[in-house]
Design an enzyme around this catalytic site. Structure first.
Site, PDB file in Angstrom:
ATOM      1  N   CYS A   1      11.994 -35.032  16.613  1.00 16.52           N
ATOM      2  CA  CYS A   1      12.746 -34.511  17.759  1.00 16.52           C
ATOM      3  C   CYS A   1      13.533 -33.275  17.349  1.00 16.52           C
ATOM      4  O   CYS A   1      13.536 -32.876  16.183  1.00 16.52           O
ATOM      5  CB  CYS A   1      13.684 -35.576  18.325  1.00 16.52           C
TER       6      CYS A   1
ATOM      7  N   CYS B   1      15.976 -33.612  14.528  1.00 19.58           N
ATOM      8  CA  CYS B   1      15.341 -33.581  13.203  1.00 19.58           C
ATOM      9  C   CYS B   1      15.223 -32.134  12.716  1.00 19.58           C
ATOM     10  O   CYS B   1      15.461 -31.842  11.539  1.00 19.58           O
ATOM     11  CB  CYS B   1      13.944 -34.209  13.261  1.00 19.58           C
TER      12      CYS B   1
ATOM     13  N   CYS C   1      -6.889 -23.658 -27.391  1.00 20.14           N
ATOM     14  CA  CYS C   1      -5.687 -23.914 -28.179  1.00 20.14           C
ATOM     15  C   CYS C   1      -4.474 -24.068 -27.272  1.00 20.14           C
ATOM     16  O   CYS C   1      -4.563 -23.928 -26.055  1.00 20.14           O
ATOM     17  CB  CYS C   1      -5.445 -22.789 -29.179  1.00 20.14           C
TER      18      CYS C   1
ATOM     19  N   CYS D   1      -3.655 -21.301 -24.847  1.00 15.91           N
ATOM     20  CA  CYS D   1      -4.443 -21.332 -23.603  1.00 15.91           C
ATOM     21  C   CYS D   1      -3.741 -22.211 -22.572  1.00 15.91           C
ATOM     22  O   CYS D   1      -3.655 -21.863 -21.385  1.00 15.91           O
ATOM     23  CB  CYS D   1      -5.847 -21.874 -23.864  1.00 15.91           C
TER      24      CYS D   1
ATOM     25  N   ASP E   1       0.365   5.359  24.201  1.00 12.53           N
ATOM     26  CA  ASP E   1      -0.066   6.583  23.535  1.00 12.53           C
ATOM     27  C   ASP E   1      -1.418   6.993  24.127  1.00 12.53           C
ATOM     28  O   ASP E   1      -2.240   6.128  24.446  1.00 12.53           O
ATOM     29  CB  ASP E   1      -0.200   6.327  22.037  1.00 12.53           C
TER      30      ASP E   1
ATOM     31  N   ASP F   1      -2.281   3.196  18.307  1.00 12.68           N
ATOM     32  CA  ASP F   1      -3.315   2.790  17.344  1.00 12.68           C
ATOM     33  C   ASP F   1      -3.297   3.590  16.052  1.00 12.68           C
ATOM     34  O   ASP F   1      -4.039   3.280  15.129  1.00 12.68           O
ATOM     35  CB  ASP F   1      -4.704   2.911  17.974  1.00 12.68           C
TER      36      ASP F   1
ATOM     37  N   ASP G   1       1.898   6.143  14.950  1.00 16.80           N
ATOM     38  CA  ASP G   1       2.466   5.282  15.989  1.00 16.80           C
ATOM     39  C   ASP G   1       3.330   4.168  15.401  1.00 16.80           C
ATOM     40  O   ASP G   1       4.056   3.494  16.133  1.00 16.80           O
ATOM     41  CB  ASP G   1       1.349   4.630  16.823  1.00 16.80           C
TER      42      ASP G   1
END
Length: 828
Positions: free
Chosen positions: A14, A17, A81, A84, A496, A694, A698
């Site tokens: 809810c 929460c 080893c 690593c 635009d 675009d 812009d």
């Protein structure tokens, strides 16, 4: 700059929460910002650089909820080893979202605990690969959250198994015919003992989740739904138990059983939660659909042969085969072959797109016919599909202003409801009719159950999730949930011109021949212009090729900047250029002067063609409007939106195009760096402004606007700066986005009216306000059922958005747009 992280959380039910988890996270060490979403069961976090995850996870657990953690095991090749081991563990632990990493050198395995909502096994393998090792997944344990539905279903089945006979026993004693028989079979106390046996598994096994959550809420002095249900059901259970064990403690007539109320309350609320779980799953259906588009394997050419390889193992630069009917696994560029590819999942456009060498492929699209070989350019989370999924997920988790208000209200609503329940109990106990204790008990429990704020917490996020999913299906990506709410409130849209309203490249719009055949002369003109790099020349050559014309060879090419070009084609001298060029050559252009002036008034560039010194044709070139632009703007005007056009062109040209589009307000001769300030100036007039663009230039205007809308076919920078992304250039999708926003906002408002109206109206009824006038007092079982129905109504109302028909779903071709290239019809 902090680290962005998504944390899945189980157990929230809810709005209270949400507030509890947010407060806990905001106080956790290293957390700079936290936003919790109930419908998505997730928290979006920003952590300080170098912050540890353990305090964050501990804060969630201390608040009474469980962070969603998955485990994956990888077989690692090449470890030799201890260094690593350290290298791999460090590489994994530095990835945001990794909780723990443990390497077993002897077995060659690494076990990783990670936040399943923030990372995928593929990203973990990338980390191992970057450390210099190859790996493959051995096993993976699903995150804890995957069991939530199964857990609810089990609890509901257990509750129903015992509650049905409990209800029949309790109600059967009151039925004519059956009641006397039952009383003859066993006395009232005997039946109460049977009810106790039936209700106890419901109360403490099926309803255990309410006790776990409720105690946590009360321990933090922050009561929520779990504590309300726990108090209400426990009051019914222990009141009845005491009445059974020590009836002498009660006033006459009040030692009665409410065992059936306790059982039915828990069962109905479990039913409501289970139905909520199913419905909430449907709200994120769009994300699952998008994820389902990802191909699991790719056919990679390695060592001279094709191998089926998991997509997470494919590296950029590798070559991949796609056969007919297969889904393109990753983004890339076609090297060999030709085919038609269905890109509707990206653009919403049902017509397949032709692909050949050099064409771009997008992962998730479907190869229809031919076979393609392409080079992989992007993998993992860098692919277009992964970016789309991230955008939708981010929008679904975002909190619009109306939800922030709801969260604040929910934070005080539950404590107030508890006080109302206590007040109701006291008033009934002091002033109520006999047996006053029973009346006081019933009213207090009903108030507690009615007050559960589940519907409030679901009102906004479910509508946002469904709305963003619906938009994604139609090629509209809302990068922020706030944009989905705000777009429908925008007063003015600034568009635009170049690349948004127009195609962004010149095209042949008119070709008027004085004498001869049009296609024959166009072929000669295009042949001459094929030797030029001017954009107008490209438009003429493209027009000829679109008509399928063969271009003869051209010789003796000469270009005079500002005037025109000359070339010899098929033994004829062609001169193509402006009126001043024709006058210099002594060519009489008077037969076409009026037509040229008319074209210029309509923002087209008129050019003349002379063949061997005689006027041959009038040509017009312009940046044509995109198909559907006029229709889209008409739809926006119908929705009450003011329109303005912004352009760097001179005022005459910009005004001419605006007239064709029906736009009255024109901002012309605007330099790229001035676009954002123009938007700001319009905002200063008290308007909510959306900007549509675009290009790279812009981006500042997109960021300045109340809602920035980028054309997805434009640049990545513009897309990243925007709040909304249109995945195809058809502006009818913009009109659809406005319609979807308006419908989503109406749905959110409707949800809130129901959620708050329900609580405000029924809490007084539950408290017994109507009893003195009508004799009506709400039964706790009815209150529990009504509370569950409220949440289900809100979810169902949100899911109705999935059926909204958007105008852009089946875009038609506007009868007012230009037809075939070369037509002399106006673009209007």
């Amino acid at each position: 700059m902090g680290t962005e992280l998504v944390l899945g959380i189980d157990g929230m039910s809810c709005a209270s929460c949400v507030r509890r988890v947010e407060r806990a996270l905001e106080q956790a060490k290293g957390v700079e910002q936290a936003s919790v979403n109930l419908a998505g069961n997730r928290a979006d976090l920003r952590l300080a650089r170098g912050a540890m995850l353990e305090p964050v996870l501990g804060a969630v657990r201390d608040a009474g909820y469980e962070p969603r953690i998955a485990e994956a095991v990888f077989q690692v090749e090449g470890m030799s080893c201890a260094s690593c081991v350290g290298r791999i563990e460090k590489a994994l632990l530095t990835r945001p979202g990794v909780v723990r990493a443990s390497v077993n050198l002897a077995l060659g395995k690494v076990t990783v605990g990670y936040l399943s909502d923030a990372l995928s096994p593929g990203r973990l393998r990338d980390a191992i690969r970057e450390a210099g090792y190859e790996s493959h997944a051995e096993e993976a344990a699903p995150p804890v959250g995957d069991s939530e539905g199964a857990s609810l279903r089990y609890a509901l089945l257990v509750a129903a198994l015992f509650t049905v006979p409990l209800f029949l026993v309790s109600m059967g004693k009151m039925l004519p015919g059956l009641g006397p028989w039952m009383h003859g079979l066993m006395d009232a106390r005997g039946w109460m003992w049977l009810e106790l046996l039936l209700v106890t598994p419901v109360q403490f096994h099926a309803g255990a989740r309410f006790y776990r959550g409720g105690w946590t809420e009360l321990r933090h002095l922050n009561p929520g739904m779990n504590s309300l249900v726990m108090i209400g059901a426990s009051a019914a259970y222990f009141y009845s138990l005491l009445a059974l064990l020590a009836p002498g403690l009660f006033p006459a007539g009040t030692a009665v059983s409410y065992f059936e109320a306790a059982g039915v309350i828990i069962t109905l609320i479990l039913l409501g939660r289970y139905l909520e779980h199913i419905a909430r799953g449907r709200t994120s259906q769009a994300i699952r659909k998008l994820m389902g588009l990802q191909a699991p394997t790719a056919r990679v050419l390695r060592d001279g042969e094709a191998r089926d390889v998991p997509v997470e193992d494919v590296l950029p630069g590798e070559r991949v085969q796609v056969r007919p009917g297969e889904r393109v696994p990753l983004d890339g560029e076609v090297l060999e072959g030709s085919s038609w590819v269905d890109e509707s999942m990206i653009s919403g456009e049902p017509v397949p797109v032709e692909k050949g060498p050099g064409a771009e492929l997008v992962g998730g699209t479907v190869n229809k016919h031919g076979s393609l070989l392409f080079r992989v350019s992007r993998v993992g989370e860098d692919t277009v599909l992964s970016r789309i999924i991230r955008m939708v997920e981010s929008a679904q988790a975002d909190k619009p202003p109306i939800q922030l208000l709801a969260d604040r209200i929910a934070g005080v609503f539950v404590p107030v409801a508890v006080l109302v329940a206590l007040l109701s109990f006291v008033v009934w106990l002091l002033l109520g009719p006999s047996p006053a204790l029973s009346y006081a008990f019933v009213s207090a429990v009903s108030v507690l159950l009615i007050a559960c704020p589940c519907a409030m917490g679901l009102a906004t996020p479910t509508a946002i999730m469904v709305g963003t999913g619906k938009g994604a299906e139609q090629g509209v990506l809302f990068r922020k949930g706030t944009a989905l709410e705000l777009l429908g409130q925008v007063d003015r849209v600034v568009l635009d011109k170049t690349g948004t309203l127009t195609e962004g490249r010149p095209a042949l719009t008119d070709f008027r021949v004085v004498d001869g055949e049009e296609d024959e002369l166009l072929a000669l003109v295009a042949a001459a212009e094929s030797l030029s790099e001017h954009p107008v020349a490209e438009a003429l050559v493209r027009a000829a090729r679109e008509r399928g014309l063969d271009l003869p060879p051209a010789t003796d090419f000469q270009a005079r900047p500002g005037f025109g070009v000359r070339a010899t084609v098929a033994g004829q001298r062609l001169d193509i250029g402006a009126d001043r060029y024709m006058r210099e050559l002594g060519v009489d252009i008077s037969p076409l002067t009026a037509a040229a002036e008319d074209l210029a008034r309509r923002a087209r560039t008129p050019l003349y063609v002379a063949v061997d010194g005689r006027l041959g044709a009038l040509i017009a070139v312009a940046d044509p409007l995109k198909p559907g632009s006029v229709e889209a703007l008409e739809r926006l005007r119908e929705q009450g939106v003011e329109l303005a056009m912004l352009s760097g062109d001179n005022r005459h040209t910009a005004q001419a195009i605006a007239v064709e589009l029906g736009i009255s307000r024109v901002l012309a001769e605007v330099l790229p760096e001035q676009k954002a300030s123009e938007v700001k100036r319009l905002q200063a007039e008290g308007k909510r402004v959306a900007f549509v663009g675009d290009g790279i230039n812009d981006a500042p205007a997109l960021a300045q606007a109340d809602v920035g809308i980028a054309i997805g076919t434009g640049t990545d920078i513009a897309v990243e700066a925007a709040d909304v992304v249109l995945m195809r250039g058809d502006l009818r999708v913009l009109a659809a986005a406005f319609r979807l926003s308006a419908r989503t906002r109406r749905t959110i408002v409707g949800n809130f009216v129901w959620a708050y109206g329900y609580n405000v109206a029924l809490i007084p009824v539950a408290a017994g306000v109507l009893y003195p006038f009508t004799g009506l007092l709400l039964n706790p079982m009815v209150a529990a059922g009504a509370m569950s129905l409220s949440s289900i109504f809100v979810l169902s109302n949100s899911l109705r958005l999935r059926r909204v028909k958007l105008a852009a779903e089946t875009p038609g071709t506007s009868s007012r747009q230009i037809g075939r290239t070369g037509s002399s019809a106006p673009i209007s």
